[in-house]
Design a protein around this motif. Structure first.
Motif, PDB file in Angstrom:
ATOM      1  N   SER A  97       0.839  -1.177   0.132  1.00 11.97           N
ATOM      2  CA  SER A  97      -0.017   0.056  -0.007  1.00 11.97           C
ATOM      3  C   SER A  97       0.744   1.230   0.018  1.00 11.97           C
ATOM      4  O   SER A  97       0.455   2.165  -0.418  1.00 11.97           O
TER       5      SER A  97
ATOM      6  N   LYS B  24       3.147  10.138  -3.087  1.00 13.67           N
ATOM      7  CA  LYS B  24       1.863   9.900  -4.007  1.00 13.67           C
ATOM      8  C   LYS B  24       0.585  10.593  -3.382  1.00 13.67           C
ATOM      9  O   LYS B  24       0.549  10.452  -2.249  1.00 13.67           O
ATOM     10  N   ARG B  25      -0.397  11.156  -4.208  1.00 11.26           N
ATOM     11  CA  ARG B  25      -1.459  11.430  -3.571  1.00 11.26           C
ATOM     12  C   ARG B  25      -2.519  10.388  -2.642  1.00 11.26           C
ATOM     13  O   ARG B  25      -2.555  10.602  -1.692  1.00 11.26           O
ATOM     14  N   ARG B  26      -2.245   9.309  -3.025  1.00 12.11           N
ATOM     15  CA  ARG B  26      -2.878   8.336  -2.130  1.00 12.11           C
ATOM     16  C   ARG B  26      -2.035   8.055  -0.739  1.00 12.11           C
ATOM     17  O   ARG B  26      -2.797   7.493   0.073  1.00 12.11           O
ATOM     18  N   LEU B  27      -0.905   8.439  -0.637  1.00  8.78           N
ATOM     19  CA  LEU B  27      -0.096   8.530   0.815  1.00  8.78           C
ATOM     20  C   LEU B  27      -0.345   9.852   1.503  1.00  8.78           C
ATOM     21  O   LEU B  27       0.290   9.997   2.213  1.00  8.78           O
ATOM     22  N   GLN B  28      -1.082  10.732   0.928  1.00  6.78           N
ATOM     23  CA  GLN B  28      -1.020  12.180   1.477  1.00  6.78           C
ATOM     24  C   GLN B  28      -2.152  12.320   2.467  1.00  6.78           C
ATOM     25  O   GLN B  28      -3.266  11.700   2.334  1.00  6.78           O
TER      26      GLN B  28
ATOM     27  N   HIS C 294       1.375  10.960   4.676  1.00  7.61           N
ATOM     28  CA  HIS C 294       0.455  10.819   6.015  1.00  7.61           C
ATOM     29  C   HIS C 294       1.361  10.070   7.080  1.00  7.61           C
ATOM     30  O   HIS C 294       2.236   9.101   6.789  1.00  7.61           O
TER      31      HIS C 294
ATOM     32  N   SER D  86       3.982   1.371  -1.516  1.00  8.76           N
ATOM     33  CA  SER D  86       4.753   1.426  -2.790  1.00  8.76           C
ATOM     34  C   SER D  86       6.406   1.299  -2.495  1.00  8.76           C
ATOM     35  O   SER D  86       7.079   2.336  -3.083  1.00  8.76           O
TER      36      SER D  86
END
Length: 161
Positions: free
Chosen positions: A36, A56-60, A67, A38
């Motif tokens: 999750s 990445k945006r999904r980790l922000q 995050h 990467s």
């Protein structure tokens, strides 16, 4: 210290083109949750592991920085892989607890570095192994620190292996 199976696998994979990426995917296949974030492993040797995660945006988070829990995932990943690659034969490990400090905003690719705070040894009884993990931003500034307590203990029936 003898090579562990994980260290042998790392050395084998990283001789190939895209070997670091391939090794990283193999680790995430074994422990899927870590995919999750990467990760890409950069260094693995007895007593040291380094890996990066991208921004990445999904980790922000809502602030646009990496995050806090993504940083915790990176810490647990490099701490666990370092421990696994450093264990004497006949020993096993599991994370027992983690204390973290968020030192500054995490922006950009984050690099986690895990090292043990005490020597990793074979023992007849289980013991707490504190593992230090520092996470650095692209400028080399420390943005996060974790100390993970690993429970290290003899494998059942280890004399038979």
């Amino acid at each position: 210290m003898a090579d562990t199976p994980l260290l042998r696998l790392y050395r084998k994979f990283t001789r190939w083109p895209a070997g670091h990426w391939l090794f990283s995917r193999a680790v995430c296949f074994k422990a899927p949750y870590f995919g999750s974030v990467s990760p890409t492993f950069r260094v693995l040797e007895a007593g040291r592991c380094e890996a990066t995660i991208p921004h990445k945006r999904r980790l922000q988070n809502h602030l646009g920085t990496v995050h806090a829990i993504a940083l915790c995932n990176l810490a647990e990943l490099v701490g666990g892989v370092m421990t696994d690659a450093s264990l004497p034969k006949g020993m096993r490990w599991i994370p027992k607890g983690m204390t973290v400090q968020y030192l500054k905003k995490a922006v950009g690719t984050q690099r986690g570095v895990a090292t043990p705070l005490v020597p990793i040894v074979a023992a007849e009884a289980g013991y707490d192994l504190p593992v230090n993990v520092d996470v650095f931003d692209p400028a080399g500034e420390k943005v996060f620190n974790a100390v993970i307590t690993m429970w290290v203990s003899p494998r059942p029936g280890r004399d038979q292996k």
